[in-house]
Design a protein around this motif. Structure first.
Motif, PDB file in Angstrom:
ATOM      1  N   LYS A  76     137.474  90.348  15.453  1.00 43.81           N
ATOM      2  CA  LYS A  76     138.671  90.306  14.606  1.00 43.81           C
ATOM      3  C   LYS A  76     139.647  89.241  15.096  1.00 43.81           C
ATOM      4  N   THR A  77     139.781  89.129  16.413  1.00 48.31           N
ATOM      5  CA  THR A  77     140.669  88.113  16.983  1.00 48.31           C
ATOM      6  C   THR A  77     140.158  86.712  16.669  1.00 48.31           C
ATOM      7  N   LEU A  78     138.849  86.516  16.798  1.00 46.51           N
ATOM      8  CA  LEU A  78     138.260  85.220  16.480  1.00 46.51           C
ATOM      9  C   LEU A  78     138.490  84.851  15.025  1.00 46.51           C
ATOM     10  N   ALA A  79     138.236  85.810  14.129  1.00 43.43           N
ATOM     11  CA  ALA A  79     138.359  85.535  12.702  1.00 43.43           C
ATOM     12  C   ALA A  79     139.788  85.195  12.305  1.00 43.43           C
ATOM     13  N   ALA A  80     140.760  85.747  13.054  1.00 45.38           N
ATOM     14  CA  ALA A  80     142.165  85.534  12.708  1.00 45.38           C
ATOM     15  C   ALA A  80     142.751  84.281  13.342  1.00 45.38           C
ATOM     16  N   ASP A  81     142.024  83.660  14.262  1.00 47.50           N
ATOM     17  CA  ASP A  81     142.548  82.496  14.986  1.00 47.50           C
ATOM     18  C   ASP A  81     141.651  81.284  14.728  1.00 47.50           C
ATOM     19  N   PRO A  82     142.041  80.386  13.816  1.00 53.15           N
ATOM     20  CA  PRO A  82     141.189  79.235  13.488  1.00 53.15           C
ATOM     21  C   PRO A  82     140.828  78.375  14.694  1.00 53.15           C
ATOM     22  N   ASP A  83     141.763  78.201  15.621  1.00 52.69           N
ATOM     23  CA  ASP A  83     141.482  77.373  16.792  1.00 52.69           C
ATOM     24  C   ASP A  83     140.455  78.029  17.698  1.00 52.69           C
ATOM     25  N   ALA A  84     140.602  79.333  17.924  1.00 54.48           N
ATOM     26  CA  ALA A  84     139.637  80.052  18.756  1.00 54.48           C
ATOM     27  C   ALA A  84     138.260  80.074  18.089  1.00 54.48           C
ATOM     28  N   LEU A  85     138.257  80.261  16.786  1.00 50.56           N
ATOM     29  CA  LEU A  85     136.991  80.289  16.055  1.00 50.56           C
ATOM     30  C   LEU A  85     136.295  78.935  16.120  1.00 50.56           C
ATOM     31  N   LYS A  86     137.085  77.872  16.000  1.00 48.06           N
ATOM     32  CA  LYS A  86     136.503  76.525  16.047  1.00 48.06           C
ATOM     33  C   LYS A  86     135.859  76.245  17.394  1.00 48.06           C
ATOM     34  N   GLU A  87     136.408  76.830  18.452  1.00 44.64           N
ATOM     35  CA  GLU A  87     135.846  76.642  19.787  1.00 44.64           C
ATOM     36  C   GLU A  87     134.627  77.525  20.011  1.00 44.64           C
ATOM     37  N   TRP A  88     134.625  78.721  19.435  1.00 45.59           N
ATOM     38  CA  TRP A  88     133.556  79.696  19.672  1.00 45.59           C
ATOM     39  C   TRP A  88     132.331  79.435  18.803  1.00 45.59           C
ATOM     40  N   LEU A  89     132.504  78.941  17.581  1.00 40.94           N
ATOM     41  CA  LEU A  89     131.453  78.899  16.580  1.00 40.94           C
ATOM     42  C   LEU A  89     130.323  77.901  16.856  1.00 40.94           C
ATOM     43  N   PRO A  90     130.599  76.687  17.360  1.00 40.60           N
ATOM     44  CA  PRO A  90     129.511  75.710  17.502  1.00 40.60           C
ATOM     45  C   PRO A  90     128.341  76.240  18.339  1.00 40.60           C
ATOM     46  N   GLY A  91     127.132  76.040  17.824  1.00 45.48           N
ATOM     47  CA  GLY A  91     125.938  76.469  18.539  1.00 45.48           C
ATOM     48  C   GLY A  91     125.588  77.925  18.372  1.00 45.48           C
ATOM     49  N   ARG A  92     126.390  78.664  17.617  1.00 41.02           N
ATOM     50  CA  ARG A  92     126.102  80.088  17.416  1.00 41.02           C
ATOM     51  C   ARG A  92     125.517  80.328  16.031  1.00 41.02           C
ATOM     52  N   GLN A  93     124.785  81.448  15.926  1.00 41.54           N
ATOM     53  CA  GLN A  93     124.124  81.811  14.686  1.00 41.54           C
ATOM     54  C   GLN A  93     124.397  83.271  14.365  1.00 41.54           C
ATOM     55  N   VAL A  94     123.827  83.731  13.259  1.00 42.57           N
ATOM     56  CA  VAL A  94     124.084  85.097  12.803  1.00 42.57           C
ATOM     57  C   VAL A  94     123.761  86.116  13.885  1.00 42.57           C
ATOM     58  N   ILE A  95     122.698  85.870  14.632  1.00 33.36           N
ATOM     59  CA  ILE A  95     122.296  86.853  15.636  1.00 33.36           C
ATOM     60  C   ILE A  95     123.365  87.031  16.714  1.00 33.36           C
ATOM     61  N   ASP A  96     124.194  86.013  16.934  1.00 27.28           N
ATOM     62  CA  ASP A  96     125.255  86.135  17.935  1.00 27.28           C
ATOM     63  C   ASP A  96     126.289  87.183  17.537  1.00 27.28           C
ATOM     64  N   LEU A  97     126.460  87.413  16.227  1.00 26.52           N
ATOM     65  CA  LEU A  97     127.330  88.503  15.787  1.00 26.52           C
ATOM     66  C   LEU A  97     126.798  89.839  16.272  1.00 26.52           C
ATOM     67  N   PHE A  98     125.499  90.051  16.044  1.00 27.05           N
ATOM     68  CA  PHE A  98     124.901  91.337  16.377  1.00 27.05           C
ATOM     69  C   PHE A  98     124.811  91.549  17.882  1.00 27.05           C
ATOM     70  N   GLU A  99     124.718  90.469  18.637  1.00 31.22           N
ATOM     71  CA  GLU A  99     124.696  90.608  20.090  1.00 31.22           C
ATOM     72  C   GLU A  99     126.099  90.812  20.648  1.00 31.22           C
ATOM     73  N   THR A 100     127.117  90.259  19.979  1.00 33.08           N
ATOM     74  CA  THR A 100     128.501  90.430  20.436  1.00 33.08           C
ATOM     75  C   THR A 100     128.984  91.856  20.214  1.00 33.08           C
ATOM     76  N   ALA A 101     128.608  92.430  19.052  1.00 30.20           N
ATOM     77  CA  ALA A 101     129.044  93.794  18.739  1.00 30.20           C
ATOM     78  C   ALA A 101     127.880  94.544  18.096  1.00 30.20           C
ATOM     79  N   PRO A 102     126.912  95.021  18.894  1.00 25.25           N
ATOM     80  CA  PRO A 102     125.715  95.656  18.325  1.00 25.25           C
ATOM     81  C   PRO A 102     126.053  96.928  17.545  1.00 25.25           C
ATOM     82  N   MET A 103     125.374  97.112  16.410  1.00 25.22           N
ATOM     83  CA  MET A 103     125.495  98.353  15.647  1.00 25.22           C
ATOM     84  C   MET A 103     124.313  98.463  14.696  1.00 25.22           C
ATOM     85  N   LYS A 104     123.997  99.693  14.327  1.00 28.11           N
ATOM     86  CA  LYS A 104     122.909  99.934  13.386  1.00 28.11           C
ATOM     87  C   LYS A 104     123.428  99.681  11.964  1.00 28.11           C
ATOM     88  N   LEU A 105     122.597  99.048  11.152  1.00 30.66           N
ATOM     89  CA  LEU A 105     122.966  98.749   9.776  1.00 30.66           C
ATOM     90  C   LEU A 105     121.892  99.269   8.831  1.00 30.66           C
TER      91      LEU A 105
END
Length: 602
Positions: free
Chosen positions: A345-374
């Motif tokens: 939530k913090t990343l999504a709300a902060d464009p600068d932080a998101l711009k630094e975090w996003l490069p080189g990451r993919q969808v699977i990084d979401l699930f590894e950052t906050a694992p949950m059953k879907l």
């Protein structure tokens, strides 16, 4: 409402004709019946062979004018503009399309009705051909659009932060300059077909309603050209392509060869695909789209992390239908809420932080950052459709006939502790074999063509796989006997291992078809050398070719190479013509407008 009178059985028609005519009459509006009445009266007068006095025919209804502008880089906006024009003409509009690279803002401001379809390139830039129009409409002295109704369709890619920014800019400027927004702007991601078609349909209907209310502007549906009644004409430039991303052709793989030497760190595959029976007629400069399948190991990792490893239906969907690599801000926002993750939530709300975090990451990084059953619907709802991958065709039909050759570099890298691979490139390198098949479709590129004049010289700048279309250019010029001179600038890492199509270039050089070749092998000396360095070294001769009318082509990486080459060309013109760099840049831009500086960059 009283029923309409029907033709009696005594009418001078056969029974089946009476039934057919009654079926038509009962479904017509008063306006349509009035039109038919006038048409039949005119038809009778024209075919009766008499000079009997008849009532003067009503003047033809005035067609409402419609200008459809497009700003395109890959051709998607241009294709949609053609579809919009075709739909508008069927509704009775006097519709025409125009590339913003060929029209001024002042001309556009004269339009009563204006639809704009605009792509955004890279990190928020307008398409190259749209640069002049884009800058002019942002200028303080831009003309007013006070008499213009408008609507904008914006194409983009949510993987980029400045999603659809070019469309937003046009939409805002049209309004700021006095235009009246007919319908809100619509944003389209890479899978644009459904929202784009909905925008075309709804916006044209709104425009029809408004123009019918205008005095003297009556919109009649052209039944003779209705979509249902007319089959696609093979010669119709707006006809739907036979094969698309969603309806591809199954091409046989005739050859799949790694062109790099054993000592190379790269894998670049020469791929020969059979298009026999497809009817696909590509030209040098066109691209072929590949419909890839995702890495099976990545699919399994995602299924395991989301608790869906036992669901074969989801496995099939993730394998070939949905994008499981590209990660976008809306996906992060949606998953942050689902997982109730403060970090996301913090990343999504902060464009600068998101711009630094996003490069080189993919969808699977979401699930590894906050694992949950879907559940299956939630997982697939988070993902985008899997887009095709476009590759410049490296062969001419004059040489390879029913084949299309591609040059594909396998993409492999590691970021954030995970091995990553290119979707289509590694699918081709690891999982496809000669004798197998791959799904493809044609993507024409009319803005990257050889000169119409076979005597005109061409300068081709294509490092790495950017050399692919130039192989097609040379095959075409050889087959057609073109007499214009040809100069290639090619770059890669090592001469010994990475000189793609080396023997072919040498054969063309020995035959005289290839007038010059300058190479830049970056790792063969202590200081790295790239094609822009060779351009500068050969500035005197290069400028002489340009002065003699040569066309300059650039193909390859847009983020670094294309910008560096553009800078080098400006420097060459400034140095050799004795101009300031701003004047040299204007000269190069003039070449672009004249069709002598063409780029196919990605």
């Amino acid at each position: 409402m009283p029923s309409l009178p029907l033709l009696p059985n005594s009418a001078p028609f056969r029974p089946e004709e009476i039934a057919a005519l009654n079926g038509v009459i009962t479904k017509t509006s008063p306006e349509q019946r009035a039109w038919l009445s006038g048409f039949l009266a005119g038809f009778q007068a024209a075919t009766s062979g008499t000079q009997a006095a008849v009532a003067p025919a009503a003047p033809p209804a005035k067609k409402a004018p419609l200008l459809i502008l497009f700003a395109t880089e890959s051709g998607n906006a241009e294709t949609l503009a053609a579809s919009t024009r075709k739909a508008a003409q069927k509704m009775g509009f006097a519709a025409r399309t125009a590339d913003v690279g060929t029209i001024t803002v002042a001309e556009a401001a004269k339009a009563e009705n204006l639809l704009m379809i605009a792509s955004t390139w890279g990190e928020g830039d307008p398409p190259q051909r749209a640069a002049d129009f884009y800058n002019a409409i942002l200028a303080p002295d831009a003309p007013r659009f006070d008499k213009t109704r408008f609507s904008v369709l914006a194409l983009g890619d949510r993987a980029y932060v400045n999603f659809c920014s070019t469309g937003h800019t046009f939409d805002e400027r049209f309004a700021a300059l006095g235009g009246r927004r007919l319908a809100p702007m619509v944003e389209c991601d890479v899978d644009y077909a459904a929202p784009a078609n909905a925008w075309i349909k709804s916006t044209l209907e709104l425009l029809r309603q408004e123009t019918e209310a205008d005095e003297g502007a009556v919109i009649h549906v052209d039944f003779a050209r209705s979509v249902a009644a007319q089959p696609a004409d093979e010669d119709d430039e707006d006809a739907e392509p036979a094969y698309t991303r969603h309806r591809p052709f199954e091409a046989s793989i005739n050859e799949l060869i790694n062109l790099n030497g054993s000592g190379s760190s790269a894998e670049t595959y020469h791929v020969e695909l059979s298009l026999e029976g497809s009817g696909l007629a590509h030209e040098p400069g066109d691209a072929l789209g590949i419909v890839p399948e995702n890495d099976p190991s990545l699919v399994e990792d995602i299924l395991t992390l989301t608790g869906l490893s036992g669901d074969n239906d989801v496995r099939t969907t993730l394998s070939g239908e949905q994008d499981i690599t590209t990660l976008t801000r809306p996906q992060i926002e949606a998953y942050a809420k689902l997982a109730d993750s403060n970090e996301l939530k913090t990343l999504a709300a902060d464009p600068d932080a998101l711009k630094e975090w996003l490069p080189g990451r993919q969808v699977i990084d979401l699930f590894e950052t906050a694992p949950m059953k879907l559940d299956a619907a939630t997982l697939t709802g988070l993902l985008r459709p899997l887009p095709g991958r476009l590759y410049s065709i490296a062969s001419s039909r004059a040489f390879a006939e029913d084949e299309a050759h591609l040059l594909i570099s396998a993409v492999r890298y590691e970021t954030h502790g995970r091995r990553r691979t290119g979707v289509a490139s590694v699918d081709m390198a690891e999982r496809r074999k000669a004798g197998g098949t791959v799904k493809v479709y044609l993507k024409p590129n009319p803005h990257f063509r050889l000169p119409a004049d076979p005597d005109r010289a061409v300068i081709m700048i294509g490092p790495g796989t950017g050399v692919a279309p130039f192989r097609a250019f040379m095959q075409q010029r050889e087959a057609t006997g073109a007499t214009g001179r040809n100069w290639l600038f090619f770059g890669n890492r090592h001469f010994t291992h990475d000189f793609l199509y080396q023997l072919e270039w040498q054969d063309w050089k020995n035959s005289g078809l290839l007038t010059r070749i300058d190479t830049a092998f970056s790792r063969d000396q202590r200081e790295k050398v790239y094609v822009q360095h060779r351009i500068w070294e050969q500035r005197r001769e290069l400028f002489a070719w340009i002065q003699d009318g040569a066309a300059v082509y650039v193909c390859g990486d847009a983020n670094a190479m294309a910008k560096d080459v553009n800078t080098a060309l400006v420097r060459v013109i400034a140095d050799q013509a004795g101009l300031e760099e701003s004047a040299a840049a204007a000269k190069l831009d003039e070449m672009r407008r004249d069709g002598r500086y063409l780029r196919d960059v990605y």
